[in-house]
Write an enzyme that holds these catalytic residues in place. Structure first.
Site, PDB file in Angstrom:
ATOM      1  N   GLN A 106       0.847  -1.194   0.000  1.00 37.39           N
ATOM      2  CA  GLN A 106       0.000   0.000   0.000  1.00 37.39           C
ATOM      3  C   GLN A 106       0.884   1.246   0.000  1.00 37.39           C
ATOM      4  O   GLN A 106       0.393   2.351  -0.186  1.00 37.39           O
ATOM      5  CB  GLN A 106      -0.894   0.022   1.235  1.00 37.39           C
ATOM      6  CG  GLN A 106      -1.764  -1.197   1.396  1.00 37.39           C
ATOM      7  CD  GLN A 106      -2.496  -1.154   2.731  1.00 37.39           C
ATOM      8  OE1 GLN A 106      -3.522  -0.478   2.880  1.00 37.39           O
ATOM      9  NE2 GLN A 106      -1.961  -1.862   3.705  1.00 37.39           N
ATOM     10  N   ASP A 109       6.318   4.708  -0.976  1.00 32.92           N
ATOM     11  CA  ASP A 109       7.658   5.210  -0.639  1.00 32.92           C
ATOM     12  C   ASP A 109       8.784   4.591  -1.469  1.00 32.92           C
ATOM     13  O   ASP A 109       9.937   4.999  -1.329  1.00 32.92           O
ATOM     14  CB  ASP A 109       7.932   5.006   0.871  1.00 32.92           C
ATOM     15  CG  ASP A 109       7.832   3.529   1.302  1.00 32.92           C
ATOM     16  OD1 ASP A 109       7.441   3.295   2.470  1.00 32.92           O
ATOM     17  OD2 ASP A 109       8.125   2.630   0.482  1.00 32.92           O
ATOM     18  N   HIS A 134      -1.174   1.663  -4.519  1.00 33.31           N
ATOM     19  CA  HIS A 134      -1.539   3.075  -4.426  1.00 33.31           C
ATOM     20  C   HIS A 134      -0.558   3.999  -5.132  1.00 33.31           C
ATOM     21  O   HIS A 134      -0.551   5.206  -4.858  1.00 33.31           O
ATOM     22  CB  HIS A 134      -1.678   3.484  -2.950  1.00 33.31           C
ATOM     23  CG  HIS A 134      -2.743   2.728  -2.235  1.00 33.31           C
ATOM     24  ND1 HIS A 134      -2.724   2.505  -0.876  1.00 33.31           N
ATOM     25  CD2 HIS A 134      -3.846   2.105  -2.703  1.00 33.31           C
ATOM     26  CE1 HIS A 134      -3.797   1.794  -0.534  1.00 33.31           C
ATOM     27  NE2 HIS A 134      -4.500   1.525  -1.618  1.00 33.31           N
ATOM     28  N   THR A 207       0.228  -2.970   8.666  1.00 31.40           N
ATOM     29  CA  THR A 207      -0.903  -2.165   8.193  1.00 31.40           C
ATOM     30  C   THR A 207      -2.013  -2.182   9.231  1.00 31.40           C
ATOM     31  O   THR A 207      -2.235  -3.179   9.892  1.00 31.40           O
ATOM     32  CB  THR A 207      -1.439  -2.648   6.831  1.00 31.40           C
ATOM     33  OG1 THR A 207      -2.505  -1.780   6.425  1.00 31.40           O
ATOM     34  CG2 THR A 207      -1.957  -4.070   6.866  1.00 31.40           C
TER      35      THR A 207
HETATM   36  C1  BV8 Z   1     -11.859   3.298  -3.529  1.00 27.85           C
HETATM   37  C2  BV8 Z   1      -1.948   6.806  -1.306  1.00 27.85           C
HETATM   38  C3  BV8 Z   1     -13.766   3.242  -4.928  1.00 27.85           C
HETATM   39  C4  BV8 Z   1      -1.914   8.286  -1.211  1.00 27.85           C
HETATM   40  C5  BV8 Z   1      -3.698   5.949   0.157  1.00 27.85           C
HETATM   41  C6  BV8 Z   1     -16.017   2.799   4.481  1.00 27.85           C
HETATM   42  C7  BV8 Z   1     -15.682   1.461   4.615  1.00 27.85           C
HETATM   43  C8  BV8 Z   1     -14.772   0.856   3.761  1.00 27.85           C
HETATM   44  C9  BV8 Z   1     -14.166   1.603   2.740  1.00 27.85           C
HETATM   45  C10 BV8 Z   1     -14.490   2.930   2.623  1.00 27.85           C
HETATM   46  C11 BV8 Z   1     -15.418   3.536   3.473  1.00 27.85           C
HETATM   47  N1  BV8 Z   1     -15.518   4.833   3.112  1.00 27.85           N
HETATM   48  C12 BV8 Z   1     -14.703   5.071   2.057  1.00 27.85           C
HETATM   49  C13 BV8 Z   1     -14.098   3.923   1.732  1.00 27.85           C
HETATM   50  C14 BV8 Z   1     -13.160   3.706   0.647  1.00 27.85           C
HETATM   51  C15 BV8 Z   1     -11.772   4.201   1.039  1.00 27.85           C
HETATM   52  C16 BV8 Z   1     -11.349   3.678   2.382  1.00 27.85           C
HETATM   53  O1  BV8 Z   1     -10.957   2.535   2.501  1.00 27.85           O
HETATM   54  N2  BV8 Z   1     -11.432   4.554   3.399  1.00 27.85           N
HETATM   55  C17 BV8 Z   1     -11.060   4.128   4.742  1.00 27.85           C
HETATM   56  C18 BV8 Z   1     -10.218   5.232   5.410  1.00 27.85           C
HETATM   57  C19 BV8 Z   1     -12.316   3.813   5.528  1.00 27.85           C
HETATM   58  N3  BV8 Z   1     -10.910   3.668   0.023  1.00 27.85           N
HETATM   59  C20 BV8 Z   1     -10.698   4.376  -1.100  1.00 27.85           C
HETATM   60  O2  BV8 Z   1     -11.132   5.482  -1.302  1.00 27.85           O
HETATM   61  C21 BV8 Z   1      -9.902   3.649  -2.182  1.00 27.85           C
HETATM   62  N4  BV8 Z   1     -10.616   3.776  -3.418  1.00 27.85           N
HETATM   63  O3  BV8 Z   1     -12.435   2.679  -2.677  1.00 27.85           O
HETATM   64  O4  BV8 Z   1     -12.410   3.626  -4.726  1.00 27.85           O
HETATM   65  C22 BV8 Z   1     -14.063   3.554  -6.331  1.00 27.85           C
HETATM   66  C23 BV8 Z   1     -14.357   2.495  -7.192  1.00 27.85           C
HETATM   67  C24 BV8 Z   1     -14.692   2.795  -8.502  1.00 27.85           C
HETATM   68  C25 BV8 Z   1     -14.688   4.121  -8.945  1.00 27.85           C
HETATM   69  C26 BV8 Z   1     -14.365   5.155  -8.069  1.00 27.85           C
HETATM   70  C27 BV8 Z   1     -14.048   4.877  -6.745  1.00 27.85           C
HETATM   71  C28 BV8 Z   1      -8.534   4.283  -2.350  1.00 27.85           C
HETATM   72  C29 BV8 Z   1      -7.719   4.071  -1.100  1.00 27.85           C
HETATM   73  C30 BV8 Z   1      -6.290   4.527  -1.353  1.00 27.85           C
HETATM   74  C31 BV8 Z   1      -6.019   5.808  -0.605  1.00 27.85           C
HETATM   75  N5  BV8 Z   1      -4.606   6.161  -0.750  1.00 27.85           N
HETATM   76  N6  BV8 Z   1      -2.412   6.233  -0.035  1.00 27.85           N
HETATM   77  C32 BV8 Z   1      -0.873   8.759  -0.239  1.00 27.85           C
HETATM   78  O5  BV8 Z   1      -0.151   7.931   0.358  1.00 27.85           O
HETATM   79  O6  BV8 Z   1      -0.771   9.977  -0.102  1.00 27.85           O
HETATM   80  S1  BV8 Z   1      -4.158   5.200   1.611  1.00 27.85           S
HETATM   81  C33 BV8 Z   1      -2.915   5.307   2.790  1.00 27.85           C
HETATM   82  O7  BV8 Z   1      -3.418   4.854   4.047  1.00 27.85           O
HETATM   83  C34 BV8 Z   1      -1.784   4.360   2.541  1.00 27.85           C
HETATM   84  O8  BV8 Z   1      -1.448   4.156   1.214  1.00 27.85           O
HETATM   85  C35 BV8 Z   1      -2.239   3.070   3.164  1.00 27.85           C
HETATM   86  O9  BV8 Z   1      -2.786   2.227   2.207  1.00 27.85           O
HETATM   87  C36 BV8 Z   1      -3.406   3.473   3.978  1.00 27.85           C
HETATM   88  C37 BV8 Z   1      -3.465   2.744   5.291  1.00 27.85           C
HETATM   89  O10 BV8 Z   1      -2.371   3.040   6.005  1.00 27.85           O
HETATM   90  P1  BV8 Z   1      -1.416   1.861   6.580  1.00 27.85           P
HETATM   91  O11 BV8 Z   1      -0.448   1.501   5.519  1.00 27.85           O
HETATM   92  O12 BV8 Z   1      -2.193   0.744   7.149  1.00 27.85           O
HETATM   93  O13 BV8 Z   1      -0.685   2.691   7.682  1.00 27.85           O
HETATM   94  P2  BV8 Z   1      -1.248   3.074   9.137  1.00 27.85           P
HETATM   95  O14 BV8 Z   1      -0.422   4.218   9.625  1.00 27.85           O
HETATM   96  O15 BV8 Z   1      -2.738   3.188   9.103  1.00 27.85           O
HETATM   97  O16 BV8 Z   1      -0.898   1.779   9.985  1.00 27.85           O
HETATM   98  C38 BV8 Z   1       0.452   1.464  10.236  1.00 27.85           C
HETATM   99  C39 BV8 Z   1       0.450   0.108  10.923  1.00 27.85           C
HETATM  100  O17 BV8 Z   1       1.815  -0.298  11.093  1.00 27.85           O
HETATM  101  C40 BV8 Z   1      -0.185   0.137  12.305  1.00 27.85           C
HETATM  102  O18 BV8 Z   1      -1.021  -1.009  12.441  1.00 27.85           O
HETATM  103  C41 BV8 Z   1       1.022   0.026  13.254  1.00 27.85           C
HETATM  104  O19 BV8 Z   1       0.691  -0.711  14.419  1.00 27.85           O
HETATM  105  C42 BV8 Z   1       1.989  -0.752  12.412  1.00 27.85           C
HETATM  106  N7  BV8 Z   1       3.410  -0.519  12.744  1.00 27.85           N
HETATM  107  C43 BV8 Z   1       3.992   0.586  13.299  1.00 27.85           C
HETATM  108  N8  BV8 Z   1       5.327   0.373  13.432  1.00 27.85           N
HETATM  109  C44 BV8 Z   1       5.572  -0.875  12.931  1.00 27.85           C
HETATM  110  C45 BV8 Z   1       4.356  -1.449  12.495  1.00 27.85           C
HETATM  111  N9  BV8 Z   1       4.274  -2.683  11.958  1.00 27.85           N
HETATM  112  C46 BV8 Z   1       5.417  -3.390  11.846  1.00 27.85           C
HETATM  113  N10 BV8 Z   1       6.629  -2.910  12.233  1.00 27.85           N
HETATM  114  C47 BV8 Z   1       6.738  -1.668  12.789  1.00 27.85           C
HETATM  115  N11 BV8 Z   1       7.943  -1.209  13.182  1.00 27.85           N
END
Ligand code: BV8
Ligand code: ZN
Length: 262
Positions: A106, A109, A134, A207
């Site tokens: 996802q 970087d 992404h 994630t």
């Molecule tokens: C789409 C790129 C439809 C840009 C990103 C309600 C329910 C379900 C879905 C939705 C909803 N409402 C809206 C939606 C859809 C939406 C979505 O999912 N929203 C969420 C917030 C609810 N999704 C979308 O909009 C997607 N598109 O659905 O389109 C469509 C279909 C047809 C036609 C038109 C439209 C698009 C989603 C992509 C968004 N872009 N990034 C940019 O980066 O600037 S998302 C962004 O956040 C990242 O790319 C990543 O994917 C995402 C999640 O982040 P994580 O990677 O999980 O990072 P996070 O910080 O959250 O977590 C880190 C984890 O690591 C933690 O668990 C932590 O404990 C752990 N950690 C920490 N340190 C360590 C570790 N693990 C291991 N080792 C360590 N040392």
């Protein structure tokens, strides 16, 4: 259930096909801020404010300022031991004809790709190159024509007039990433879900499991009869689906988990 590394190693060793899904956590120990952690990227801006096409239409300068800052900050980061362990393991499987590994990320970087190229040296990095769901901070595309390119250059977001423009048609360029509300590339999605369907194990690393459709990949593996391993210091919505959960940092756990037997 929380498991030991040897148990998870056993499950992986017996798997013919493995899907690895990574999120921002795999790059945390490289100094790349995660999205929702303490130093989270969203601390300064909320996703709806800035990682959306509406925000870009409303204020392209602000959006480019944020992406320019991230490109500069992430551009200084290097792959960590977790990236390197995944790359070496995927190359080894790819070369020995062992269980196929598909790495899906996802992250935007570029650190998995850097690790794959370092691991391959003069060889073919392909088996370790990630499917980038992404997009990438280091690629741009035109808002009007089909122009797209790699771009690691600093962004001058001082004013709208200084924002990057298309060399072919003069229109504004945008980061070639997938924003919230934007569809993922159909070919990329197809590749990722095909890998999830055929995987006997889906290993989910770093994630929060909140963003879809990425977070649905482990579900696809489960539906096809496979198992899930989670590597994360904290619980997530995926923890309940995991056969084994390794609690800890990926830069420590992945080298232990993936080191070749020899
Ligand atoms: C789409 C790129 C439809 C840009 C990103 C309600 C329910 C379900 C879905 C939705 C909803 N409402 C809206 C939606 C859809 C939406 C979505 O999912 N929203 C969420 C917030 C609810 N999704 C979308 O909009 C997607 N598109 O659905 O389109 C469509 C279909 C047809 C036609 C038109 C439209 C698009 C989603 C992509 C968004 N872009 N990034 C940019 O980066 O600037 S998302 C962004 O956040 C990242 O790319 C990543 O994917 C995402 C999640 O982040 P994580 O990677 O999980 O990072 P996070 O910080 O959250 O977590 C880190 C984890 O690591 C933690 O668990 C932590 O404990 C752990 N950690 C920490 N340190 C360590 C570790 N693990 C291991 N080792 C360590 N040392
Ligand atoms: Zn153009």
């Amino acid at each position: 259930m929380t498991a030991s590394v040897p148990e998870a190693r056993e499950l992986l060793a017996g798997a013919r096909s493995v899907l690895v899904l990574t999120g921002a956590g795999v790059s945390a120990e490289s100094g790349v801020p995660t999205f929702r952690g303490r130093d989270g990227l969203w601390r300064t801006h909320r996703p709806e404010e800035i990682a959306t096409p509406e925000a870009f239409a409303r204020d392209p300068r602000l959006v480019w300022e944020w992406y320019g800052w991230r490109r500069e900050r992430v551009g200084r980061c290097r792959p960590n031991a977790g990236h390197h362990a995944l790359a070496g393991w995927a190359l080894e499987r790819g070369v020995t004809g062992g269980p196929g590994v598909t790495l899906v990320t996802q992250n935007v970087d570029g650190l998995h790709e850097a690790a794959a190229r370092e691991a391959a040296g003069v060889g073919d990095p392909a088996p370790a190159l990630p499917v980038e769901l992404h997009g990438s901070l280091f690629r741009i595309r035109c808002t009007r024509c089909a122009h797209r390119a790699s771009d690691r250059s600093p962004v001058d977001a001082a004013s709208e007039a200084s924002l990057p423009r298309c060399p072919a048609c003069g229109a504004l360029l945008r980061p070639n990433v997938v924003w919230f509300g934007e569809a993922l590339d159909p070919g990329v999605l197809e590749r990722a879900f095909a890998a999830a369907d055929r995987a006997e194990v889906c290993m989910v690393v770093g994630t929060s499991g909140l963003v879809h459709p990425a977070a649905s990949l482990p579900l696809a593996t489960l539906r096809a009869g496979g198992s899930v391993i989670e590597v994360n210091p904290d619980p997530t919505p995926i923890t309940g689906l995991a056969r084994y959960t390794l609690r800890g940092g990926s830069a420590t756990l992945l080298p232990e988990l993936l080191a070749s037997r020899s």
